[in-house]
Design a protein around this motif. Structure first.
Motif, PDB file in Angstrom:
ATOM      1  N   ASN A  18       0.761  -1.273   0.018  1.00 21.79           N
ATOM      2  CA  ASN A  18      -0.051   0.076   0.000  1.00 21.79           C
ATOM      3  C   ASN A  18       0.790   1.417   0.074  1.00 21.79           C
ATOM      4  OD1 ASN A  18      -3.289  -0.107   0.600  1.00 21.79           O
ATOM      5  ND2 ASN A  18      -2.303  -2.120   1.262  1.00 21.79           N
ATOM      6  N   SER A  21       3.588   2.402  -3.303  1.00 20.77           N
ATOM      7  CA  SER A  21       3.005   2.960  -4.370  1.00 20.77           C
ATOM      8  C   SER A  21       2.725   4.305  -4.220  1.00 20.77           C
ATOM      9  CB  SER A  21       1.798   1.919  -4.845  1.00 20.77           C
ATOM     10  OG  SER A  21       0.707   2.085  -3.712  1.00 20.77           O
ATOM     11  N   GLU A  22       2.946   4.897  -3.051  1.00 21.35           N
ATOM     12  CA  GLU A  22       2.757   6.094  -2.678  1.00 21.35           C
ATOM     13  C   GLU A  22       3.725   7.155  -2.491  1.00 21.35           C
ATOM     14  OE1 GLU A  22      -0.226   6.139   0.343  1.00 21.35           O
ATOM     15  OE2 GLU A  22      -1.483   4.609  -0.845  1.00 21.35           O
ATOM     16  N   ASN A  23       4.897   6.733  -3.122  1.00 18.31           N
ATOM     17  CA  ASN A  23       6.346   7.599  -3.134  1.00 18.31           C
ATOM     18  C   ASN A  23       6.863   7.755  -1.742  1.00 18.31           C
ATOM     19  OD1 ASN A  23       6.279   7.931  -5.992  1.00 18.31           O
ATOM     20  ND2 ASN A  23       4.559   9.574  -5.641  1.00 18.31           N
ATOM     21  N   ARG A 363      -0.860   8.560   6.450  1.00 19.18           N
ATOM     22  CA  ARG A 363      -1.526   9.493   5.292  1.00 19.18           C
ATOM     23  C   ARG A 363      -0.807  10.732   5.730  1.00 19.18           C
ATOM     24  NH1 ARG A 363      -1.952   5.924   1.958  1.00 19.18           N
ATOM     25  NH2 ARG A 363      -3.864   4.804   1.573  1.00 19.18           N
ATOM     26  N   LYS A 441      -7.044   3.595  -5.236  1.00 19.35           N
ATOM     27  CA  LYS A 441      -5.988   4.141  -4.383  1.00 19.35           C
ATOM     28  C   LYS A 441      -4.942   4.865  -5.071  1.00 19.35           C
ATOM     29  CE  LYS A 441      -3.603   1.602  -2.109  1.00 19.35           C
ATOM     30  NZ  LYS A 441      -1.934   2.024  -2.560  1.00 19.35           N
ATOM     31  N   LYS A 442      -4.675   4.604  -6.319  1.00 17.75           N
ATOM     32  CA  LYS A 442      -3.322   5.369  -6.713  1.00 17.75           C
ATOM     33  C   LYS A 442      -3.647   6.938  -7.049  1.00 17.75           C
ATOM     34  CE  LYS A 442      -4.898   5.155 -11.722  1.00 17.75           C
ATOM     35  NZ  LYS A 442      -4.618   4.636 -13.012  1.00 17.75           N
ATOM     36  N   PRO A 445      -2.565   9.953  -3.034  1.00 16.16           N
ATOM     37  CA  PRO A 445      -1.603  11.111  -2.929  1.00 16.16           C
ATOM     38  C   PRO A 445      -2.184  12.507  -3.583  1.00 16.16           C
ATOM     39  CG  PRO A 445      -0.511   9.230  -3.835  1.00 16.16           C
ATOM     40  CD  PRO A 445      -1.989   9.019  -3.789  1.00 16.16           C
TER      41      PRO A 445
END
Length: 458
Positions: A18, A21-23, A363, A441-442, A445
Motif C-alpha cells: 500500500n 506505491s505512494e512514493n 497518510r 487508491k493510486k 496522494p
C-alpha cells in the motif's frame, strides 16, 4: 515519508504494498531472508535481514532518520521492545505496534505511555475484526459498514439483487423514495469495475452500491434500498480463538450464541469464560454435529478459525444445510476474490481490516480516518479542511469548483454536530470533516495534496 516496517508477514507485506506505491521511502525488516527477497522482487523498497528490536538492526534500517516505525512482527514483545529502542536510542517520532495478547491489551492505559512503553498507537487485529463483524451483525443486509467523524457519518455497502427495490431505478429517484432522509450514492462497482454515480445511472442486479448518510439514518436507508433483512437472533461461531471468544463475549448479551471449538481443552476454557454462550467440542465440518445443533435455524454462521480451508468448507456446508448467511475469515488474499459473493455471503480479510486502521496514521495532510475497501482497490477517507481561500484549494469553494482527482467523490461533510450530505453547491469551510470515496487508491496522494494548505497557494 521514511517508514520502517518490522515484520514481513501478511500484514507487513500488505502494508508495504500500500505504501510503496505512494512514493514513500520504505524499509522492511524481517528475520526470514526468503520473504524479504520475494518482497524486494515485487516492490521498490529496501530490506534488511535481522531481529527488528536489535539496536544494530534499527540503526542499519535508518531509525535515526525515520518518520515512523511500524512494528507488526508476530511477537508482541519484539514489537514493544522495538518501539522502546526506537524511542530511547533514535528518537523516532512516530511508533506503532501490533499487540495481540489480551494480557497486554487489558492494561493498555497503564502500559503504553511515553514513560513506560512508548507506543503512540497500539493496533490489535483481533479486536478490529471483532468490531468489524459485530457491525455487520448490527446492520443486517450490509456488506460493509464504516463510521466517520466520531460516528456521525457512515458509508455502507449493499448488494443490489434481482427483484430488489434498487434494481432498475435511476439514482435521481432516491429523493422521491426517501423524502425525509438525505443520502447519496458515493460509488457503484459493476463486475468489479467502478462506475461514477450520476443522476441518470440505473442500478443493475449484482451491483455493489456504496451510500453515505448520517449514521442515525443508516437502518432506514438500508431498509429502503435493500429490504432490510430481519434482525439476526441466532448466531453460530466456529473457532474459539481470540476472535471467536471475543465475538461471542460481545454478542451473547443480545443474541442466542453457539460456539464450536475442535480443541477439547480450549472448549473447556471457553465454557468457564463465557456466560450465555453454549460451547460445543467438535468439528464444524461434521454434518451430524451441524444437524444436531439445528444449523438450518441459524441466522448467521461465522467461521473464524486459523485455517482458511476449514472456514470455507464448514461455511459452505452450513449454507447447504440451511444457514441463512455465512461469514468467513480468510487470511490468504488470493482466496478472497474466489470466495466472496458465491455461496459464502461475506469474506473478512484481517489484513485489510488492520491496514485500514494503520493507514490513517500514515497518510499525509490532516487525514483522520482511512478505510480500505474492495480488497484494497478503493479507499474511503476522512480529511479535515484547513486554511482559508488564499492558502487552501478547498476551503471557501463549492464542491463543483474543486478539482477533485479522478474517481474521487465527496460524500458528506461533518460541521460540528451537523451532517451535510454533499451536493455541488455545498461550500467547504475551515475545520470541516470531509468524507470522500476514492475508487482507485493510486489517486490517494493527489487527494492528500489537495488538502494540504500552502502559504504559496493563491
Amino acid at each position: 515519508m521514511k517508514i520502517i516496517i518490522l515484520g514481513a508477514g501478511q500484514v507487513g507485506v500488505t502494508l508495504a504494498e500500500n505504501l510503496a506505491s505512494e512514493n514513500n521511502d520504505i524499509t522492511v525488516v524481517d528475520i526470514d531472508v526468503n520473504r524479504l527477497r520475494e518482497l524486494q522482487d515485487k516492490l521498490d523498497l529496501r530490506v534488511i535481514q535481522g531481529q527488528g528490536s536489535y539496536p544494530r538492526i534499527l540503526r542499519e534500517a535508518g531509525a535515526q532518520n525515520a518518520d515512523m516505525l511500524i512494528a507488526v512482527t508476530n511477537s508482541d514483545e519484539i514489537n514493544m521492545m522495538a518501539c522502546q529502542v526506537a524511542y530511547s536510542l533514535f528518537n523516532t517520532p512516530n511508533r506503532i505496534a501490533r499487540i495481540r495478547s489480551t494480557e497486554y491489551i487489558f492494561e493498555t492505559a497503564k502500559l503504553f505511555q511515553p514513560e513506560v512503553i512508548p507506543v503512540d498507537y497500539l493496533i490489535s487485529p483481533e479486536q478490529l475484526v471483532i468490531n468489524y463483524i459485530y457491525q455487520l451483525i448490527e446492520y443486517p443486509g450490509a456488506l460493509q459498514v464504516i463510521n466517520f467523524a466520531d460516528k456521525k457519518i457512515s458509508i455502507v455497502a449493499v448488494n443490489a439483487y434481482y427483484g430488489g427495490p434498487l434494481v432498475g431505478n435511476a439514482l435521481s429517484s432516491l429523493p422521491e423514495r426517501m423524502p425525509h432522509i438525505n443520502t447519496r450514492v458515493a460509488a457503484i462497482f459493476r463486475q468489479d469495475r467502478p462506475i461514477r454515480p450520476q443522476g441518470s445511472t440505473i442500478i443493475e442486479a449484482n451491483d455493489e452500491v456504496f451510500f453515505v448518510a448520517a449514521s442515525q439514518h443508516i437502518r432506514a436507508v438500508i431498509s429502503e434500498l435493500q429490504r432490510l433483512e430481519k434482525p439476526y437472533k441466532r448466531i453460530m461461531i466456529v473457532g474459539g480463538g481470540n476472535i471467536g471468544a471475543g465475538l461471542a463475549l460481545k454478542l451473547e448479551k443480545n443474541y442466542y450464541v453457539k460456539l464450536i471449538e475442535r480443541n477439547k481443552n480450549r472448549a473447556t476454557e471457553l465454557t468457564e469464560m463465557l456466560n450465555n454462550t453454549i460451547v460445543y467440542y467438535g468439528n464444524a465440518s461434521d454434518q451430524e454435529l451441524l444437524a444436531q445443533e439445528q444449523v438450518e435455524q441459524v441466522d448467521v454462521f461465522i467461521a473464524v478459525t486459523n485455517d482458511d480451508e476449514d472456514n470455507i468448507m464448514s461455511a459452505m456446508l452450513a449454507k447447504k444445510m440451511g444457514a441463512k448467511k455465512a461469514m468467513v475469515l480468510i487470511q490468504r488474499s488470493a482466496y478472497v476474490d474466489l470466495v466472496q459473493g458465491g455461496v459464502i455471503d461475506i469474506v473478512i480479510s484481517p489484513q485489510q481490516v488492520t491496514i485500514s486502521a494503520l493507514l490513517g496514521h500514515v497518510r499525509k495532510a490532516d487525514i483522520v480516518s482511512v478505510f480500505s475497501l474492495r480488497r484494497g482497490v478503493a479507499e474511503a477517507i476522512e480529511a479535515i479542511a484547513h486554511g482559508d481561500e488564499s492558502t487552501s484549494k478547498v476551503v471557501g469553494r463549492k464542491i463543483k469548483d474543486i478539482k477533485l482527482p479522478s474517481g474521487t467523490v465527496i460524500g458528506a461533510i461533518a460541521r460540528g454536530d451537523e451532517v451535510i450530505i454533499a451536493n455541488n453547491n455545498a461550500v467547504i469551510q475551515q475545520g470541516d470533516h470531509i468524507v470522500m470515496f476514492i475508487t482507485h487508491k493510486k489517486f490517494v496522494p493527489d487527494v492528500e495534496r489537495l488538502f494540504q494548505p500552502s502559504p504559496f497557494f493563491l
